[in-house]
Design a protein around this motif. Structure first.
Motif, mmCIF file in Angstrom:
data_model
loop_
_atom_site.group_PDB
_atom_site.id
_atom_site.type_symbol
_atom_site.label_atom_id
_atom_site.label_comp_id
_atom_site.label_asym_id
_atom_site.label_seq_id
_atom_site.Cartn_x
_atom_site.Cartn_y
_atom_site.Cartn_z
ATOM 1 N N GLN B 222 0.822 -1.221 0.000
ATOM 2 C CA GLN B 222 0.000 0.000 0.000
ATOM 3 C C GLN B 222 0.849 1.261 0.000
ATOM 4 O OE1 GLN B 222 -1.530 -2.718 1.958
ATOM 5 N NE2 GLN B 222 -2.616 -2.820 -0.002
ATOM 6 N N ILE B 223 2.167 1.097 0.002
ATOM 7 C CA ILE B 223 3.053 2.254 0.032
ATOM 8 C C ILE B 223 3.766 2.370 -1.321
ATOM 9 C CG2 ILE B 223 5.140 3.209 1.122
ATOM 10 C CD1 ILE B 223 4.191 1.799 3.723
ATOM 11 N N GLY B 224 3.997 3.596 -1.729
ATOM 12 C CA GLY B 224 4.688 3.789 -3.009
ATOM 13 C C GLY B 224 3.779 3.538 -4.195
ATOM 14 N N CYS B 225 2.460 3.679 -3.969
ATOM 15 C CA CYS B 225 1.527 3.425 -5.068
ATOM 16 C C CYS B 225 1.407 4.647 -5.984
ATOM 17 C CB CYS B 225 0.135 3.101 -4.520
ATOM 18 S SG CYS B 225 0.153 1.705 -3.409
ATOM 19 N N ARG B 226 1.086 4.381 -7.216
ATOM 20 C CA ARG B 226 0.781 5.464 -8.155
ATOM 21 C C ARG B 226 -0.115 4.909 -9.260
ATOM 22 N NH1 ARG B 226 3.869 5.420 -12.781
ATOM 23 N NH2 ARG B 226 3.641 7.647 -13.136
ATOM 24 N N ASP B 324 2.122 -10.793 -17.399
ATOM 25 C CA ASP B 324 2.454 -11.839 -16.440
ATOM 26 C C ASP B 324 2.187 -11.441 -14.992
ATOM 27 O OD1 ASP B 324 3.253 -13.156 -18.609
ATOM 28 O OD2 ASP B 324 5.369 -13.348 -18.082
ATOM 29 N N TYR B 325 2.077 -10.171 -14.718
ATOM 30 C CA TYR B 325 1.922 -9.741 -13.324
ATOM 31 C C TYR B 325 1.161 -8.435 -13.317
ATOM 32 C CZ TYR B 325 3.285 -8.532 -8.503
ATOM 33 O OH TYR B 325 3.294 -8.201 -7.167
ATOM 34 N N ARG B 326 -0.081 -8.460 -12.845
ATOM 35 C CA ARG B 326 -0.854 -7.209 -12.815
ATOM 36 C C ARG B 326 -1.553 -7.045 -11.479
ATOM 37 N NH1 ARG B 326 -3.234 -6.847 -19.038
ATOM 38 N NH2 ARG B 326 -1.215 -6.470 -19.976
ATOM 39 N N LYS B 327 -0.810 -7.369 -10.415
ATOM 40 C CA LYS B 327 -1.416 -7.358 -9.090
ATOM 41 C C LYS B 327 -1.638 -5.933 -8.587
ATOM 42 C CE LYS B 327 -0.536 -9.421 -4.658
ATOM 43 N NZ LYS B 327 0.588 -9.843 -3.838
ATOM 44 N N GLY B 328 -0.624 -5.120 -8.669
ATOM 45 C CA GLY B 328 -0.740 -3.758 -8.166
ATOM 46 C C GLY B 328 0.496 -2.974 -8.540
ATOM 47 N N ILE B 329 0.493 -1.696 -8.147
ATOM 48 C CA ILE B 329 1.658 -0.872 -8.444
ATOM 49 C C ILE B 329 2.100 -0.240 -7.139
ATOM 50 C CG2 ILE B 329 2.486 1.148 -9.686
ATOM 51 C CD1 ILE B 329 0.503 0.357 -11.885
ATOM 52 N N SER B 330 3.063 -0.867 -6.496
ATOM 53 C CA SER B 330 3.499 -0.395 -5.194
ATOM 54 C C SER B 330 4.961 -0.764 -4.991
ATOM 55 C CB SER B 330 2.661 -1.057 -4.103
ATOM 56 O OG SER B 330 2.992 -2.435 -4.049
ATOM 57 N N THR B 331 5.499 -0.342 -3.870
ATOM 58 C CA THR B 331 6.889 -0.653 -3.569
ATOM 59 C C THR B 331 7.137 -2.163 -3.570
ATOM 60 O OG1 THR B 331 7.152 1.368 -2.316
ATOM 61 C CG2 THR B 331 8.634 -0.431 -1.760
ATOM 62 N N MET B 332 6.272 -2.916 -2.884
ATOM 63 C CA MET B 332 6.511 -4.351 -2.797
ATOM 64 C C MET B 332 6.306 -5.041 -4.139
ATOM 65 S SD MET B 332 7.844 -6.437 -0.848
ATOM 66 C CE MET B 332 7.937 -5.611 0.735
ATOM 67 N N ASP B 333 5.345 -4.545 -4.934
ATOM 68 C CA ASP B 333 5.154 -5.116 -6.271
ATOM 69 C C ASP B 333 6.417 -4.940 -7.115
ATOM 70 O OD1 ASP B 333 2.399 -6.072 -6.259
ATOM 71 O OD2 ASP B 333 1.857 -3.965 -5.995
ATOM 72 N N ARG B 334 7.045 -3.795 -6.949
ATOM 73 C CA ARG B 334 8.258 -3.543 -7.733
ATOM 74 C C ARG B 334 9.363 -4.511 -7.326
ATOM 75 N NH1 ARG B 334 6.620 2.016 -6.452
ATOM 76 N NH2 ARG B 334 5.431 2.658 -8.264
ATOM 77 N N ILE B 335 9.482 -4.749 -6.024
ATOM 78 C CA ILE B 335 10.539 -5.642 -5.545
ATOM 79 C C ILE B 335 10.285 -7.078 -6.004
ATOM 80 C CG2 ILE B 335 11.557 -6.643 -3.461
ATOM 81 C CD1 ILE B 335 11.156 -3.913 -2.119
ATOM 82 N N ILE B 439 11.644 6.287 3.143
ATOM 83 C CA ILE B 439 11.927 6.998 1.891
ATOM 84 C C ILE B 439 12.823 6.156 0.995
ATOM 85 C CG2 ILE B 439 13.031 9.046 0.901
ATOM 86 C CD1 ILE B 439 12.216 10.545 3.435
ATOM 87 N N GLY B 440 13.896 5.664 1.600
ATOM 88 C CA GLY B 440 14.830 4.843 0.833
ATOM 89 C C GLY B 440 14.176 3.592 0.276
ATOM 90 N N ARG B 441 13.309 2.987 1.066
ATOM 91 C CA ARG B 441 12.624 1.778 0.587
ATOM 92 C C ARG B 441 11.817 2.070 -0.677
ATOM 93 N NH1 ARG B 441 10.384 -0.325 6.464
ATOM 94 N NH2 ARG B 441 12.352 -1.171 7.204
ATOM 95 N N VAL B 442 11.078 3.175 -0.654
ATOM 96 C CA VAL B 442 10.236 3.512 -1.812
ATOM 97 C C VAL B 442 11.112 3.852 -3.017
ATOM 98 C CG1 VAL B 442 8.565 5.165 -2.713
ATOM 99 C CG2 VAL B 442 8.309 4.278 -0.394
ATOM 100 N N VAL B 443 12.141 4.680 -2.765
ATOM 101 C CA VAL B 443 12.957 5.137 -3.893
ATOM 102 C C VAL B 443 13.736 3.976 -4.497
ATOM 103 C CG1 VAL B 443 14.856 6.632 -4.584
ATOM 104 C CG2 VAL B 443 13.135 7.478 -2.985
ATOM 105 N N ARG B 444 14.354 3.148 -3.647
ATOM 106 C CA ARG B 444 15.220 2.082 -4.175
ATOM 107 C C ARG B 444 14.428 1.000 -4.895
ATOM 108 N NH1 ARG B 444 17.953 3.070 0.818
ATOM 109 N NH2 ARG B 444 19.665 4.496 0.332
ATOM 110 N N ALA B 445 13.147 0.803 -4.494
ATOM 111 C CA ALA B 445 12.348 -0.196 -5.200
ATOM 112 C C ALA B 445 12.190 0.190 -6.664
ATOM 113 C CB ALA B 445 10.978 -0.316 -4.546
ATOM 114 N N PHE B 446 12.372 1.472 -6.952
ATOM 115 C CA PHE B 446 12.245 1.974 -8.319
ATOM 116 C C PHE B 446 13.469 1.689 -9.173
ATOM 117 C CE2 PHE B 446 8.556 4.603 -7.462
ATOM 118 C CZ PHE B 446 7.969 4.656 -8.704
ATOM 119 N N TYR B 447 14.467 1.033 -8.600
ATOM 120 C CA TYR B 447 15.654 0.779 -9.411
ATOM 121 C C TYR B 447 16.280 2.076 -9.883
ATOM 122 C CZ TYR B 447 11.961 -2.603 -10.076
ATOM 123 O OH TYR B 447 10.890 -3.394 -9.886
#
Lengths: 201, 469, 342
Positions: B222-226, B324-335, B439-447
């Motif tokens: 639920q964090i880092g969603c857009r 292949d993957y359309r669950k959501g768009i969030s920090t954890m989804d990115r990881i 902050i770092g968690r959200v930003v770094r998940a973005f590669y």
């Protein structure tokens, strides 16, 4: 005229156009320049058109030619200083005004051939150019030959690549100068050409 | 009450960047991301031999070098009208794929994981934040073990690049026309057995570690969603025809998938440190002069927009567009998507090895055109990567690069719309303002890759305008 | 864990300036010792811009702590060039008192108190790709901003062994023997060409014509003859598997101080000639110069023939027979035309 007469005329005749030493050195460094150029261009861009098959032949030729050139160059410079005959070669204040006359004739703007002392301005520029560029060749060549102990030279020009480029461009310039020299030799006054063999016109 | 937090330098982002957020009631309400260094690579490319681009542009980024090599090769091939032979294409895909694996493994274990685990108790892993570390000691220790294993494995992945590319990073085996190492049995045997070891690690350690994180830190779904606005150009050409890719390209705008049209890409510079030329431009016309003292600007990164929309790229977008993957768009989804993509690429690579035909050509010789222009587009480790090349008199006169991180890490555009990372940061809860680990968690998940982001700028001399009609 | 060296682990600061991080990533590829052994046995890796857990003020705090507590003891490694444009604001490495801390400032301050300063990679050593023309960020190498000796470990990227070996040497034995460009001689003592496996092809004149040909790369731009590095012997990366020439591509001379401007184009034997407003490859330049010479001579020759000068020369020097000519020379009857060309 009988042979004896001719010889006697020669002996008591005036000073030769080219002294024996000058002629000897000329015929040492002429093939050295040619050998350096041919082997050098082979090393630059190996291919059978330059008369070499293997790198080692070219390298040995270059080695032999480069040291012949180095020593004859030093000898010629010393001889030039000793006999003050460098004055005949190096351009002087008059060369600039002479140059205009000379170029006018060479570009067919006038039919009147100007007169000059031993060498005309074109020759002066040509020969001085060779003196300078052979010197550059010697310095860059030695730095490429001893890259470790001459690393300072490489540092001065920014590295071995620029040094190699300089060596190549200088070789190119000398080759053009030599070509120009040969062109004039074969198209202007054969008696002067003879004098580099015999000493006399 | 508003409070400003500056994370600068934000490390572990392949060189560093700055992130500045405003916090109200322990939630981020505003964010600004800055690229903090400038190199001007596009200016550097001018006047050079076009063949040098595939080697020189790799120097933009140490961790995803092969991506730039591939894109530069595609751009020149596009301009010269050549394609590599079948073997050459596969070999390039293999080098690129191996670099993907190296990148994703290092990104998870060396860049991201420190935000979730404690230790190991040795510098430079210490000092770090101590807040919100939720893993059980046993799990934590097993992940530390995996960190050190991952160094071995990512080294192995780089050795795969070396086998076919000569060295890593910056492999020489990627160049316009194809590749250069013959796929003889001995080389491919070594390649395949090393690849299997890498794949084993991805399957046995990486995936399970990621799923553990997803379980323990499930609130990060639920964090880092857009909004679902994503862009990918497609990765790994299938055969000699360039357009058909194993990972297809596509543009997702508000969840609607469409075909990519590179002509609607614009770059904005109103919030970037480039002289006041507020007009947005297509990459072929891009032009800017750096100006560090420009008022109101806060980043070296430009703001690329696709149909005026900030687009996100990377493994999540790659999987989303592939379907292949359309669950959501969030920090954890990115990881999670990163690990899944690594697994997929690893498996594909094993099948590519078997498609190689020893003895068949690997390189197509070609003449550099006297005058031509070309586009190279590929998906890279962090998202869509594009090179635009214009050649005149056999030399580069204009070179333009839009990197994935320019998309992801872009600042605000001309209409003040935030970049994707800035959007994602909004709403992030900050538990402890002295240790803003979220902050770092959200930003770094973005590669994020600062190296890639910060060279995006274009020449300013008026001569170029004539060329780029 | 057992210490790698009997010496205590010195603190190391690894600062990234204008860099792609390729050198640090390459160091991670080291096989023996690996990264784990490096940080636990060999050095105390206090600060690393790429892999350090600390971020923000914690990170800059570590820098401050090491420089104050370990003055004269720490080894400073810089990766990347240092921009000088707009007071160095083209690369910022952190914040201090709410103001950006530039790489230029940081390197100057950290460099003063270090036991050794090492420039990792060609960018830090010599400027490299980011300082290439037109050098938009006005970047300079580390040595240009420090008044003390900098050990240069160039390479784009560095081979993991070059950096690891230099670090081990510094810890165990102090400063290694350096060459004229301050590169450790153990790694940069020979040219690639001198130790190349394909040297025999070079000697026998067997040359690759395109990338992917398994012969000598000399004619497609190999910079091995003018590049100091031990790639042919050491090879890349961790497992020493290959190197660019083994991969059938030319060496691009990435350890040289002039890389990449002084040795580009990579696929040409000689670097570009910079004429005003245009770069031109050396071979093309030579062809143009040769053609211009030939053209000039032909035009002059045609002129000489048309104006009758050639005919005059031949007539004058050959028509009279040798004896008459000899006499005329001695008597200087032909003295009007004193200056000739030969």
């Amino acid at each position: 005229m009988k042979l004896r007469q001719r010889v006697s005329l020669l002996i008591r005749g005036k000073k030769p156009r080219h002294s024996g030493t000058a002629r000897l050195l000329h015929w040492l460094y002429a093939p050295a320049v040619l050998g350096s150029a041919l082997s050098g261009f082979y090393i630059h861009w190996p291919g059978s058109s330059l008369g070499f098959r293997k790198m080692n032949t070219a390298r040995e030729t270059h080695f032999f030619a480069q040291f012949t050139l180095l020593f004859t160059y030093i000898a010629r410079v010393m001889y030039g200083l000793k006999g003050k005959n460098y004055r005949e070669i190096l351009p002087n204040r008059k060369t600039l005004s002479d140059m205009a006359k000379f170029l006018k004739y060479e570009f067919y703007l006038t039919d009147k051939e100007p007169k000059f002392p031993k060498y005309n301005p074109g020759q002066k520029v040509l020969f001085t150019g060779m003196v300078l560029f052979v010197l550059i060749q010697i310095i860059t060549g030695l730095s490429l030959y001893f890259p470790k102990s001459w690393q300072k030279t490489a540092k001065l020009v920014g590295g071995l690549n620029p040094l190699r480029k300089l060596h190549f461009l200088s070789a190119l310039t000398i080759s053009i100068l030599v070509t120009g020299h040969l062109y004039f030799v074969f198209t202007h006054e054969y008696k002067k050409m003879k004098s580099i063999f015999t000493g006399y016109e | 009450m508003l409070k400003k937090i500056v994370v600068g330098p934000l490390t572990r982002a392949n060189n560093s960047c700055f992130v500045e957020v405003l916090v109200e009631n322990k939630k981020v309400v505003d964010a600004r991301c800055s690229g903090i260094f400038f190199r001007g690579f596009e200016l550097i490319m001018e006047g050079r031999d076009p063949r040098d681009a595939s080697y020189l542009t790799q120097r933009i980024c140490g961790i995803c070098s092969s991506a730039h090599g591939i894109t530069a090769s595609l751009a020149l091939e596009n301009a010269a009208g050549v394609r590599p032979p079948k073997n050459g294409n596969i070999l390039r895909n293999l080098i690129f794929g191996a670099d993907f694996l190296q990148n994703h493994i290092r990104h998870l274990y060396l860049f991201s994981l420190s935000d979730y685990i404690t230790g190991p108790e040795v510098a430079p892993f210490i000092p770090g934040y101590s807040t919100d570390k939720r893993l059980k000691e046993e799990t934590n220790n097993s992940m530390i073990q995996h960190i050190f294993e991952s160094i071995e494995i990512s080294r192995l992945a780089h050795d795969l690049v070396t086998l076919l590319g000569g060295k890593a990073p910056f492999p020489h085996g990627i160049l316009s026309g194809g590749s250069t190492v013959f796929p003889t049995a001995d080389v491919m045997m070594a390649f395949k057995s090393k690849l299997r070891r890498v794949n084993d690690f991805i399957k046995n350690a990486m995936l399970s570690d990621v799923f553990t994180l997803a379980e323990v830190y499930s609130d990060y779904y639920q964090i880092g969603c857009r909004a679902p606005n994503m862009l990918e150009y497609g990765i790994f050409p299938r055969n000699e025809e360039e357009g058909d890719r194993y990972f297809p390209g596509g543009a997702v705008i508000n969840g609607m998938l469409q075909k990519v049209d590179p002509s609607v890409i614009q770059e904005h510079v109103s919030k970037s440190w480039y002289s006041a030329d507020s007009e947005s431009r297509h990459p072929f016309q891009g032009k800017t002069v750096p100006d560090r003292e420009k008022e109101g600007a806060y980043s070296w990164v430009k703001a690329p927009r696709y149909m005026e929309t900030p687009m996100e790229g990377g493994p999540l977008a790659q999987l989303w567009i592939k379907g292949d993957y359309r669950k959501g768009i969030s920090t954890m989804d990115r990881i999670v998507a990163r690990a899944l993509v690594a697994e997929k690429i690893g498996a594909l690579m094993e099948s590519w090895v078997d498609e190689l035909e020893p003895g068949q050509p690997i390189f197509t010789p070609f003449e550099v055109p006297r005058e031509a222009s070309g586009i190279g587009l590929t998906g890279a480790m962090r998202g869509p990567l594009g090179h635009w090349i214009y050649i005149k008199n056999g030399r580069i006169v204009h070179y333009q690069i839009i990197t994935p991180t320019a998309w992801n890490f872009s600042p605000r555009d001309d209409s003040d719309r935030k970049g994707p990372v800035e959007e994602a940061l909004i709403g992030t809860p900050i538990a402890d303002e002295s240790q803003p680990i979220e902050i770092g968690r959200v930003v770094r998940a973005f590669y994020v890759c600062s190296s890639c982001s910060a060279q995006v700028m274009i020449p300013g001399s008026p001569v170029r305008e004539i060329i780029l009609q | 864990m057992k210490q790698f060296s009997k010496k205590s682990r010195p603190p190391v600061i690894w600062l990234g300036t204008n860099t792609c991080a390729g050198d640090m990533l390459s160091l991670l590829n080291s096989l023996e010792p690996g990264y784990q052994s490096l940080i636990t046995d060999l050095i105390d890796f206090r600060f690393n811009y790429l892999l350090g857990s600390a971020e923000g003020d914690t990170a800059t705090g570590v820098l401050k702590a090491v420089t104050e507590e370990q003055r004269g003891k720490y080894i400073l490694v810089i990766e990347g060039t240092i921009p000088t444009r707009t007071n160095g604001l083209y690369c910022v490495v952190g914040n201090r008192d709410g103001k950006p801390l530039t790489a230029l400032q940081a390197v100057r301050e950290l460099g003063g108190g270090a036991r050794h300063v090492v420039a990792a990679g060609t960018c830090a050593s010599f400027g490299g790709p980011y300082a290439a023309a037109p050098n938009p960020s006005e970047s300079v190498p580390v040595q240009a901003v420090l008044d003390r000796k900098v050990i240069n470990v160039p390479g784009c990227p560095i081979n993991p062994d070059w950096m690891m070996g230099t670090l081990v040497h510094l810890v165990q034995y102090g400063e290694p023997e350096l060459d004229g460009f301050n590169r450790p001689k153990i790694f940069y003592g020979d040219t690639i060409h001198d130790i190349c496996q394909r040297r025999a092809y070079f000697e026998d004149g067997i040359f690759a014509e395109k990338p992917g040909d398994p012969w000598c790369m000399y004619k497609i731009g190999c910079k091995g003859p003018v590049t100091y590095a031990d790639c042919p012997n050491r090879q890349w990366s961790g497992e020493h598997l290959s190197w660019p020439v083994k991969a059938n591509t030319p060496c691009i001379g990435c350890t040289s101080p002039e890389f990449p401007d002084g040795d580009a184009p990579f696929f040409e034997h000689l670097p570009d000639i910079n004429l005003p407003g245009i770069k031109i490859s050396a071979n093309r330049f030579a062809r143009l110069a040769g053609a211009a010479t030939a053209f000039g001579i032909s035009i002059h020759l045609i002129g000489s023939i048309l104006t009758g000068r050639v005919a005059d020369t031949i007539k004058k020097d050959f028509s009279g027979g040798i004896s008459r000519k000899l006499l005329s020379i001695i008597k200087n009857t032909d003295g009007k035309r004193y200056g000739g060309k030969n």
